[in-house]
Design a protein around this motif. Sequence first.
Motif, mmCIF file in Angstrom:
data_model
loop_
_atom_site.group_PDB
_atom_site.id
_atom_site.type_symbol
_atom_site.label_atom_id
_atom_site.label_comp_id
_atom_site.label_asym_id
_atom_site.label_seq_id
_atom_site.Cartn_x
_atom_site.Cartn_y
_atom_site.Cartn_z
ATOM 1 N N LYS B 9 0.843 -1.198 0.000
ATOM 2 C CA LYS B 9 0.000 0.000 0.000
ATOM 3 C C LYS B 9 0.874 1.242 0.000
ATOM 4 O O LYS B 9 0.517 2.257 -0.581
ATOM 5 C CB LYS B 9 -0.896 0.015 1.238
ATOM 6 C CG LYS B 9 -2.186 -0.763 1.097
ATOM 7 C CD LYS B 9 -3.138 -0.410 2.212
ATOM 8 C CE LYS B 9 -4.485 -1.040 2.037
ATOM 9 N NZ LYS B 9 -5.157 -0.573 0.829
ATOM 10 N N TYR B 36 -0.329 3.170 -14.417
ATOM 11 C CA TYR B 36 -0.857 4.528 -14.380
ATOM 12 C C TYR B 36 -0.316 5.212 -13.126
ATOM 13 O O TYR B 36 -0.086 4.570 -12.100
ATOM 14 C CB TYR B 36 -2.384 4.526 -14.344
ATOM 15 C CG TYR B 36 -3.048 4.357 -15.694
ATOM 16 C CD1 TYR B 36 -3.212 3.089 -16.269
ATOM 17 C CD2 TYR B 36 -3.517 5.463 -16.397
ATOM 18 C CE1 TYR B 36 -3.838 2.949 -17.504
ATOM 19 C CE2 TYR B 36 -4.141 5.318 -17.629
ATOM 20 C CZ TYR B 36 -4.292 4.060 -18.173
ATOM 21 O OH TYR B 36 -4.899 3.934 -19.400
ATOM 22 N N GLN B 38 -0.718 8.788 -10.521
ATOM 23 C CA GLN B 38 -1.529 9.944 -10.145
ATOM 24 C C GLN B 38 -0.723 10.799 -9.181
ATOM 25 O O GLN B 38 -0.518 10.411 -8.019
ATOM 26 C CB GLN B 38 -2.839 9.511 -9.507
ATOM 27 C CG GLN B 38 -3.800 10.659 -9.274
ATOM 28 C CD GLN B 38 -5.189 10.172 -8.948
ATOM 29 O OE1 GLN B 38 -5.381 9.112 -8.362
ATOM 30 N NE2 GLN B 38 -6.196 10.955 -9.334
ATOM 31 N N LEU B 44 -5.346 10.876 -13.195
ATOM 32 C CA LEU B 44 -4.690 9.611 -13.487
ATOM 33 C C LEU B 44 -4.121 9.676 -14.912
ATOM 34 O O LEU B 44 -4.816 10.060 -15.850
ATOM 35 C CB LEU B 44 -5.742 8.505 -13.389
ATOM 36 C CG LEU B 44 -5.322 7.064 -13.208
ATOM 37 C CD1 LEU B 44 -4.502 6.886 -11.936
ATOM 38 C CD2 LEU B 44 -6.567 6.184 -13.166
ATOM 39 N N TYR B 86 -0.773 2.891 -9.999
ATOM 40 C CA TYR B 86 -1.734 1.810 -10.185
ATOM 41 C C TYR B 86 -1.289 0.914 -11.335
ATOM 42 O O TYR B 86 -0.974 1.399 -12.430
ATOM 43 C CB TYR B 86 -3.123 2.363 -10.527
ATOM 44 C CG TYR B 86 -3.773 3.145 -9.422
ATOM 45 C CD1 TYR B 86 -3.668 4.527 -9.373
ATOM 46 C CD2 TYR B 86 -4.496 2.490 -8.416
ATOM 47 C CE1 TYR B 86 -4.270 5.253 -8.366
ATOM 48 C CE2 TYR B 86 -5.099 3.207 -7.400
ATOM 49 C CZ TYR B 86 -4.984 4.588 -7.376
ATOM 50 O OH TYR B 86 -5.575 5.293 -6.371
ATOM 51 N N PHE B 101 -7.952 -2.535 -12.385
ATOM 52 C CA PHE B 101 -6.872 -1.896 -11.639
ATOM 53 C C PHE B 101 -6.578 -2.619 -10.335
ATOM 54 O O PHE B 101 -7.460 -3.208 -9.712
ATOM 55 C CB PHE B 101 -7.256 -0.454 -11.281
ATOM 56 C CG PHE B 101 -7.226 0.503 -12.442
ATOM 57 C CD1 PHE B 101 -8.310 0.642 -13.276
ATOM 58 C CD2 PHE B 101 -6.097 1.277 -12.673
ATOM 59 C CE1 PHE B 101 -8.291 1.541 -14.342
ATOM 60 C CE2 PHE B 101 -6.063 2.173 -13.729
ATOM 61 C CZ PHE B 101 -7.159 2.296 -14.564
ATOM 62 N N GLY B 102 -5.307 -2.521 -9.920
ATOM 63 C CA GLY B 102 -4.957 -2.913 -8.576
ATOM 64 C C GLY B 102 -5.354 -1.810 -7.607
ATOM 65 O O GLY B 102 -5.831 -0.748 -8.018
ATOM 66 N N ALA B 103 -5.136 -2.052 -6.328
ATOM 67 C CA ALA B 103 -5.539 -1.087 -5.299
ATOM 68 C C ALA B 103 -4.588 0.104 -5.196
ATOM 69 O O ALA B 103 -4.909 1.096 -4.545
ATOM 70 C CB ALA B 103 -5.654 -1.784 -3.956
#
Lengths: 115, 111
Positions: B9, B36, B38, B44, B86, B101-103
């Motif tokens: 995370k 991606y 952000q 994004l 991401y 997408f992943g978290a």
Amino acid sequence: DAGVTQSPTHLIKTRGQQVTLRCSPKSGHDTVSWYQQALGQGPQFIFQYYEEEERQRGNFPDRFSGHQFPNYSSELNVNALLLGDSALYLCASSLFNDGVSDTQYFGPGTRLTVL
Amino acid sequence: AQRVTQPEKLLSVFKGAPVELKCNYSYSGSPELFWYVQYSRQRLQLLLRHISRESIKGFTADLNKGETSFHLKKPFAQEEDSAMYYCAFRLTTDSWGKLQFGAGTQVVVTP
């Protein structure tokens, strides 16, 4: 080119209400996808529009509906809002070319808060 | 079902140190993978895609089909690399290009 634009930036609604979010795609793009991004999560695909028809849909209830206009812009409608619908709603546009949707470009998002 | 996993995370690194963001996917076929990014208060944006095999802002990522991974790497992290990253996946058989997408992994580069 301003890229993908979305309106409004922020929105506050109460449970049970209905909301409409708007998206204008990047110049030259003809396909619009919508994603929901809950806090701390990655974006989740809602649905995609091309030639004014819904082409693909993610795992979202029928309360989520959309529309695409002849100028390629799109709306996302959510009925009977729930607290869990609070999220950032992202619009992404792409060009459908040679039978494939190309790279998706994202808008800044609309932050929806349901009280 | 297809799935993208980003196990970290938060990743905190010092400026000038190498950084690696992990991404694993579950799919038996040939996927198309993306990273991606952000940045704070920005939208994004696509960082790189595996089919391009290019390096953007010093980042590279290699698709490892054996390990079903697409880890993002940069040899020397810069403060401007602090952002949310991401990993995303689409099926090559999906002409409409739905992204999964992943978290996300928050990267913090400290001086």
